[in-house]
Scaffold this motif. Structure first.
Motif, short mmCIF file in Angstrom:
data_model
loop_
_atom_site.label_atom_id
_atom_site.label_comp_id
_atom_site.label_asym_id
_atom_site.label_seq_id
_atom_site.Cartn_x
_atom_site.Cartn_y
_atom_site.Cartn_z
N VAL A 278 40.80 -3.15 -10.31
CA VAL A 278 41.38 -2.08 -11.13
C VAL A 278 40.62 -1.96 -12.44
N GLY A 279 40.29 -3.12 -13.05
CA GLY A 279 39.66 -3.12 -14.35
C GLY A 279 38.27 -2.50 -14.36
N TRP A 280 37.43 -2.85 -13.37
CA TRP A 280 36.08 -2.27 -13.33
C TRP A 280 36.14 -0.77 -13.06
N THR A 281 37.11 -0.34 -12.26
CA THR A 281 37.28 1.10 -12.02
C THR A 281 37.67 1.81 -13.31
N ALA A 282 38.61 1.22 -14.04
CA ALA A 282 39.03 1.81 -15.31
C ALA A 282 37.88 1.85 -16.32
N PHE A 283 37.07 0.79 -16.36
CA PHE A 283 35.93 0.74 -17.27
C PHE A 283 34.93 1.84 -16.93
N CYS A 285 35.52 4.67 -15.56
CA CYS A 285 36.08 5.97 -15.95
C CYS A 285 36.10 6.16 -17.46
N ALA A 286 36.29 5.06 -18.21
CA ALA A 286 36.49 5.16 -19.66
C ALA A 286 35.25 4.82 -20.47
N LEU A 292 38.23 2.88 -25.84
CA LEU A 292 38.68 2.35 -24.55
C LEU A 292 37.66 1.37 -23.98
N LEU A 296 38.31 -2.67 -23.22
CA LEU A 296 38.24 -3.24 -21.87
C LEU A 296 37.25 -4.40 -21.77
N TRP A 360 30.64 1.12 -11.55
CA TRP A 360 31.18 1.54 -10.26
C TRP A 360 30.79 0.55 -9.16
#
Length: 398
Positions: A278-283, A285-286, A292, A296, A360
């Motif tokens: 979840v964290g690498w996906t959020a990073f 995107c942000a 942000l 992260l 990604w």
């Protein structure tokens, strides 16, 4: 905990600084040696490849020798090779020094993990592992940002000289605190038995997960500099700050996991890998949003190194009690990921996603790790009890 365990963590701090400091020096090395940034990133992969090859080989060569002498030899070679790296004007020579330095580092790690867990005793095995690995996270907190600052002020070669200098106190400390004796292993484990143990369905999945988790970590960590400057749009002065935040998070993760993982290792590992996906996906995107992205960074450091430490501890937990090859194999798996991660991340940079691409890739690697964990769950022990090769109790270390 014996003071010698902390001394080993000090030595690992110096070596971890060398392994990870290139993430803040890539631009300077690329410009000075006239190579591209992805090519400069291969220096990280070269170091990791040396660790992969060297860890099991050095473990087998040093398994019946005085651990103090072995540690001093490996650290001496490590210092010498950094002097050569600081002096060379040639990329190929620098690449070679990274491989040789990694072989020495691998030998040190193999002996250090076995020494630390033996000195601490079975009841504090995970705690001792976290102290040694904690040297790496402290390198991320202090050594790597300091290397980036030295690179900014005086060029990347200054960082190599600094690594050689900070390794000298570790030499003195090891000479004074590590017992000058051969390993006390009780009934010795043969090389054949160690290899057979590593081929069990208990250990192979854990080693594969080590590789995937660390591949995800180094895929993004190796390119944090261009992510911060090119994607987030922050100035170069933010690079040392970002690296320090990642290291601070890593230290917190290792410290916490070292204290809780012995009770519920499987749960800690599964939760950690899920959070990393979840964290690498959020990073990813942000990454273009500075606040942000910076927020992260320490979170990902905490999750990455905390989960990695738990996986290393799991390998040691289910290996034969006197095994040195198990720790070396965990180190090798760790560094397979460290070698593949920057290479895949560098290749992905050439896509339309540019410097956001490694983030990604890290997310994809963590989804793969979760899939492997689910598919191999039935091969794991039904409880988190130690293996039959490990004593159920022993006097605690000092």
């Amino acid at each position: 905990m014996p003071i010698a365990v902390y001394v080993l963590g000090l030595a690992v701090f110096a070596q971890g600084t060398s392994e990870f400091m290139l993430s803040g020096l890539l631009s300077g090395i690329a410009d000075d040696l006239h190579v591209s940034i992805p090519t400069a990133g291969l220096l990280t992969s070269a170091f990791a490849i040396g660790m992969v090859v060297g860890a099991p080989a050095m473990a087998l060569l040093s398994r019946n020798r005085s651990r103090r002498r072995a540690l001093l030899f490996f650290l001496g070679v490590f210092i010498a090779i950094h002097v050569v790296g600081a002096l060379t004007p040639n990329y190929a020579v620098l690449l070679a020094t990274r491989v040789v330095g990694a072989l020495a580092n691998a030998g040190f790690w193999a002996v250090a993990l076995a020494t630390a867990t033996d000195l601490a005793g079975p009841e504090r095995r995970a705690r001792a592992t976290s102290v040694v690995v904690g040297g790496v996270t402290l390198a991320c907190v202090a050594g790597v940002p300091a290397g980036a600052l030295l690179g900014t002020w005086w060029g990347w070669r200054a960082a190599f000289w600094a690594v050689a200098l900070i390794s000298v106190p570790a030499v003195v400390a090891i000479a004074r605190t590590i017992p000058n004796r051969r390993p006390e292993t009780g009934d010795p484990v043969s090389t054949r038995d160690e290899l057979r143990a590593l081929a069990t369905p208990f250990l192979l999945p854990a080693l594969l997960l080590c590789t995937l988790v660390q591949g995800a970590t180094f895929c993004s960590f190796s390119y944090l500099e261009p992510v911060v400057t090119e994607v987030a749009g922050l100035g170069s002065r933010w690079v040392p700050v970002t690296l320090a935040l990642f290291g601070a998070g890593s230290f917190v993760g290792v410290t916490i996991v070292g204290r809780i993982v012995d009770a519920r290792p499987t749960l800690v590992i599964l939760l950690g890998m899920t959070a990393l996906a979840v964290g690498w996906t959020a990073f990813a995107c942000a990454a273009a949003h500075p606040v942000l992205a910076i927020t992260l960074v320490p979170i990902m450091g905490m999750l990455s190194f905390g989960t990695g430490t738990a996986l290393i501890g799991r390998v040691l937990r289910f290996a034969p009690a006197s095994s040195t090859l198990a720790g070396a194999s965990a180190t090798a798996a760790f560094n397979v990921g460290a070698a593949v991660g920057p290479w895949v991340g560098g290749a992905a940079i050439n896509t339309n996603l540019a410097y956001r691409a490694p983030l990604w890739v890290s997310a994809t690697l963590m989804l793969t790790a979760l899939t492997v964990a689910i598919l191999t769950h039935r091969t794991q022990p039904s409880t988190d009890a130690p293996s039959h090769n490990e004593p159920s109790s022993s006097p605690a270390g000092a």
